[in-house]
Design a protein around this motif. Structure first.
Motif, short mmCIF file in Angstrom:
data_model
loop_
_atom_site.label_atom_id
_atom_site.label_comp_id
_atom_site.label_asym_id
_atom_site.label_seq_id
_atom_site.Cartn_x
_atom_site.Cartn_y
_atom_site.Cartn_z
N TRP A 167 -52.76 -15.84 -40.59
CA TRP A 167 -53.64 -14.68 -40.61
C TRP A 167 -53.43 -14.03 -41.97
O TRP A 167 -52.50 -14.37 -42.70
CB TRP A 167 -53.35 -13.72 -39.46
CG TRP A 167 -51.97 -13.12 -39.46
CD1 TRP A 167 -50.80 -13.73 -39.10
CD2 TRP A 167 -51.61 -11.79 -39.83
NE1 TRP A 167 -49.75 -12.86 -39.23
CE2 TRP A 167 -50.22 -11.66 -39.68
CE3 TRP A 167 -52.34 -10.69 -40.28
CZ2 TRP A 167 -49.54 -10.48 -39.96
CZ3 TRP A 167 -51.66 -9.52 -40.55
CH2 TRP A 167 -50.28 -9.42 -40.39
N ASN A 199 -56.18 -18.30 -37.68
CA ASN A 199 -56.52 -19.71 -37.64
C ASN A 199 -55.29 -20.55 -37.30
O ASN A 199 -54.17 -20.15 -37.60
CB ASN A 199 -57.02 -20.16 -39.02
CG ASN A 199 -58.26 -20.98 -38.95
OD1 ASN A 199 -58.63 -21.52 -37.93
ND2 ASN A 199 -58.93 -21.10 -40.09
N SER A 200 -55.53 -21.71 -36.72
CA SER A 200 -54.43 -22.66 -36.51
C SER A 200 -54.19 -23.42 -37.81
O SER A 200 -55.10 -23.59 -38.62
CB SER A 200 -54.77 -23.63 -35.38
OG SER A 200 -55.90 -24.39 -35.72
N VAL A 228 -49.60 -21.06 -37.20
CA VAL A 228 -50.87 -20.33 -37.28
C VAL A 228 -50.83 -19.46 -38.53
O VAL A 228 -49.77 -19.23 -39.11
CB VAL A 228 -51.10 -19.45 -36.02
CG1 VAL A 228 -51.29 -20.31 -34.78
CG2 VAL A 228 -49.97 -18.45 -35.83
N CYS A 244 -44.66 -15.23 -32.93
CA CYS A 244 -44.39 -16.02 -34.13
C CYS A 244 -43.17 -15.53 -34.89
O CYS A 244 -42.93 -14.33 -35.01
CB CYS A 244 -45.58 -15.95 -35.09
SG CYS A 244 -47.12 -16.54 -34.39
#
Length: 170
Positions: free
Chosen positions: A61, A50-51, A59, A127
């Motif tokens: 996870w 998800n953002s 983001v 990321c």
């Protein structure tokens, strides 16, 4: 006046029913990849992506707190979230299996920090592993996006226990 409801454990919560209800929410399918200090690649399939924020670009996870790969992703400084395209169902299955090296049969390229980016994905996000939060039986990872790319094409989705497709390009 108390407006809170009883906690799920106090109500005899039905976990199977909860799981079935969650399966009705269609999600995208991702493969999270990283490179270990010894140069070995690791990856796993995840639909919990998800953002969080545009400024800074964040983001999230999540990963089960019982996952064998938890120490790998908790300890590495970077990872890549690969958003799978509609034709990559077998790739999603491959990265969800234990005991195999999915990179032996997968096409990928390396990011500027040496992380594996899967070829053919509809988008990817490299990321910095910014923070982790234990919640329930999972750990939530928040990544700060340092680089990303988009390759518009139908995306792979998961709904009702089955893979599907968005059916259209962005």
């Amino acid at each position: 006046m108390n407006t809170s409801s009883p906690r799920s454990s106090e109500r005899g919560f039905d976990s199977a029913h909860f799981r079935q209800a969650l399966s009705q929410f269609a999600t995208g399918v991702t493969v999270i990849t990283t490179r270990l200090a010894d140069g070995t690649f690791r990856g796993l399939t995840a639909s919990s992506f998800n953002s969080v924020s545009l400024e800074p670009p964040l983001v999230l996870w999540s990963l089960s707190d019982k996952a064998n790969s938890l120490p790998i992703f908790s300890g590495n400084s970077h990872y890549v979230i690969n958003v799978l395209s509609a034709g990559q169902e077998e790739l999603a299955r491959l990265f969800s299996r234990r005991g195999l090296d999915p990179f032996a049969s997968t096409d990928y390229e390396l990011s500027r920090t040496g992380q594996p980016i899967l070829k053919g994905v509809t988008a990817w996000f490299e990321c910095h592993n910014r923070s982790r939060y234990p919640e329930g039986d999972h750990v939530i990872f928040v990544g700060e996006v340092e680089e990303c790319a988009v390759h518009p094409q139908p995306a792979l989705i998961f709904h009702g226990g089955q893979f599907g497709s968005t059916g259209k390009s962005q």
